[in-house]
Design a protein around this motif. Structure first.
Motif, mmCIF file in Angstrom:
data_model
loop_
_atom_site.group_PDB
_atom_site.id
_atom_site.type_symbol
_atom_site.label_atom_id
_atom_site.label_comp_id
_atom_site.label_asym_id
_atom_site.label_seq_id
_atom_site.Cartn_x
_atom_site.Cartn_y
_atom_site.Cartn_z
ATOM 1 N N SER A 219 0.826 -1.200 0.000
ATOM 2 C CA SER A 219 0.000 0.000 0.000
ATOM 3 C C SER A 219 0.862 1.252 0.000
ATOM 4 C CB SER A 219 -0.911 0.012 1.236
ATOM 5 O OG SER A 219 -0.158 0.350 2.389
ATOM 6 N N PRO A 220 0.335 2.363 -0.516
ATOM 7 C CA PRO A 220 1.015 3.653 -0.310
ATOM 8 C C PRO A 220 1.025 3.989 1.182
ATOM 9 C CG PRO A 220 -0.733 3.810 -1.980
ATOM 10 C CD PRO A 220 -0.900 2.486 -1.302
ATOM 11 N N PRO A 221 1.941 4.816 1.628
ATOM 12 C CA PRO A 221 1.974 5.208 3.044
ATOM 13 C C PRO A 221 0.696 5.940 3.451
ATOM 14 C CG PRO A 221 4.007 5.823 1.934
ATOM 15 C CD PRO A 221 3.065 5.390 0.864
ATOM 16 N N TYR A 222 0.234 5.674 4.662
ATOM 17 C CA TYR A 222 -0.932 6.399 5.188
ATOM 18 C C TYR A 222 -0.829 6.477 6.699
ATOM 19 C CZ TYR A 222 -3.073 1.891 6.488
ATOM 20 O OH TYR A 222 -3.337 0.657 7.047
ATOM 21 N N ALA A 223 -1.677 7.307 7.303
ATOM 22 C CA ALA A 223 -1.659 7.525 8.755
ATOM 23 C C ALA A 223 -2.914 6.939 9.384
ATOM 24 C CB ALA A 223 -1.562 9.018 9.064
ATOM 25 N N LEU A 224 -2.795 6.507 10.632
ATOM 26 C CA LEU A 224 -3.931 5.989 11.396
ATOM 27 C C LEU A 224 -4.626 7.118 12.148
ATOM 28 C CD1 LEU A 224 -2.243 2.855 13.005
ATOM 29 C CD2 LEU A 224 -3.836 2.853 11.083
ATOM 30 N N LYS A 225 -5.922 6.966 12.352
ATOM 31 C CA LYS A 225 -6.640 7.894 13.227
ATOM 32 C C LYS A 225 -6.291 7.543 14.676
ATOM 33 C CE LYS A 225 -10.576 8.819 10.177
ATOM 34 N NZ LYS A 225 -12.043 8.710 9.998
ATOM 35 N N THR A 226 -5.950 8.554 15.446
ATOM 36 C CA THR A 226 -5.514 8.320 16.827
ATOM 37 C C THR A 226 -6.295 9.200 17.790
ATOM 38 O OG1 THR A 226 -3.748 9.947 16.568
ATOM 39 C CG2 THR A 226 -3.180 7.656 16.153
ATOM 40 N N PHE A 227 -6.257 8.824 19.063
ATOM 41 C CA PHE A 227 -6.912 9.590 20.127
ATOM 42 C C PHE A 227 -5.945 9.687 21.296
ATOM 43 C CE2 PHE A 227 -9.476 9.588 24.084
ATOM 44 C CZ PHE A 227 -10.102 10.819 23.916
ATOM 45 N N TRP A 228 -5.603 10.922 21.672
ATOM 46 C CA TRP A 228 -4.604 11.134 22.714
ATOM 47 C C TRP A 228 -5.206 11.703 23.994
ATOM 48 C CZ3 TRP A 228 0.129 9.173 21.956
ATOM 49 C CH2 TRP A 228 0.475 8.848 20.644
ATOM 50 N N GLY A 229 -6.526 11.600 24.126
ATOM 51 C CA GLY A 229 -7.181 12.175 25.299
ATOM 52 C C GLY A 229 -7.371 11.208 26.449
ATOM 53 N N PHE A 230 -6.737 10.057 26.410
ATOM 54 C CA PHE A 230 -6.859 9.106 27.515
ATOM 55 C C PHE A 230 -6.298 9.716 28.795
ATOM 56 C CE2 PHE A 230 -6.470 6.236 23.783
ATOM 57 C CZ PHE A 230 -7.711 5.610 23.889
ATOM 58 N N SER A 231 -6.957 9.421 29.906
ATOM 59 C CA SER A 231 -6.519 10.008 31.177
ATOM 60 C C SER A 231 -5.094 9.594 31.534
ATOM 61 C CB SER A 231 -7.479 9.593 32.296
ATOM 62 O OG SER A 231 -7.526 8.171 32.412
ATOM 63 N N ALA A 232 -4.708 8.381 31.145
ATOM 64 C CA ALA A 232 -3.349 7.917 31.441
ATOM 65 C C ALA A 232 -2.300 8.716 30.669
ATOM 66 C CB ALA A 232 -3.217 6.426 31.120
ATOM 67 N N PHE A 233 -2.690 9.238 29.509
ATOM 68 C CA PHE A 233 -1.770 10.086 28.745
ATOM 69 C C PHE A 233 -1.697 11.491 29.342
ATOM 70 C CE2 PHE A 233 -2.656 7.533 24.607
ATOM 71 C CZ PHE A 233 -1.755 6.573 25.012
ATOM 72 N N GLU A 234 -2.853 11.981 29.823
ATOM 73 C CA GLU A 234 -2.904 13.348 30.341
ATOM 74 C C GLU A 234 -2.183 13.475 31.676
ATOM 75 O OE1 GLU A 234 -7.051 14.218 30.421
ATOM 76 O OE2 GLU A 234 -7.198 14.498 28.253
#
Length: 244
Positions: A219-234
């Motif tokens: 496949s051509p390069p592509y990006a994943l949809k991500t979510f960085w709002g997890f409390s463990a990240f914050e």
């Protein structure tokens, strides 16, 4: 000390220093994740190349076809991977020169890579890679890996690097034999997303390759949809008194 002895000593020290410099990886790629699906093999890897701990390169392709029936993915030192690809080009060219109607299958290529890696390990000059080799020949799916010291095995799903700790448990839970192409891609993307969240060497630019009886598609390069709002990240240190 006469000049001949000094020259010999300088020569010995020079050769030692030269060999020592080749024993450490410089530009490296992170995990490769691969699995069998209903019609063949799927393999995923991101395109990051780390210079030490710095993500220096963002367009390194680590999934390559190997002959008519095989697909190769690599983590570890990029220049060593390029050397391995050169070995495979020579092997496949030599095989084609026989012109006997036969061609190397994935099992043969995997066995060859295992011998190469173990041979270099015994010379204390290893190729600093973990390799994943998958393919399809005569309707038979094959998937295996080999480490930088020659450790190798076959399985229905394999990973390298951090994937052994973070992606393999997901694959054990969710992989099944009749996995469709679409479900296989979703499962690989789930693994790559977890690696992106937890592996500092991973980047959000990846490729997924497929190999079936019809051949290889990358496949051509592509990006994943991500979510960085997890409390463990914050607030990663909540509940960890005395930590940073």
């Amino acid at each position: 000390m006469d000049s001949n002895q000094a020259g010999k000593q300088h020569s010995l020290m020079g050769s030692e220093a030269a060999s020592e410099r080749t024993l450490y990886p410089y530009v490296t790629g992170s995990s490769v994740v691969a699995l069998k699906f209903k019609d063949g093999i799927l393999m995923a890897a991101d395109m990051g190349g780390s210079y030490g701990s710095t993500l220096r390169y963002k367009s390194v392709e680590r999934l390559k076809p190997a002959g008519k029936h095989s697909l190769l993915g690599a983590s570890g030192e990029i220049s060593d991977f390029q050397e391995i690809l050169r070995y495979l080009d020579e092997l496949i060219l030599y095989d084609n020169m026989w012109d006997d109607g036969n061609s190397l299958g994935p099992k043969e290529v995997h066995n060859y890579l295992t011998r190469v890696m173990y041979n270099r390990r015994n010379k204390f000059d290893p190729l600093w890679n973990s390799l994943v080799l998958g393919g399809v020949k005569n309707g038979q799916k094959y998937l295996g890996m080999v480490s930088m010291i020659g450790v190798n095995f076959e399985d229905n799903h394999v990973t390298t690097g951090f994937g052994n700790h973070l992606a393999r448990p997901i694959l054990r839970d969710e992989w099944h034999e009749n996995l469709s192409y679409e479900d296989g891609v979703k499962l690989l993307e789930k693994c790559m997303r977890v690696l992106l969240y937890r592996d500092r060497s991973a980047i959000n630019k990846l490729q997924i390759a497929k190999i079936t009886e019809e051949g290889v598609t990358i496949s051509p390069p592509y990006a994943l949809k991500t979510f960085w709002g997890f409390s463990a990240f914050e607030n990663p240190t909540v509940g960890a008194e005395g930590s940073w």
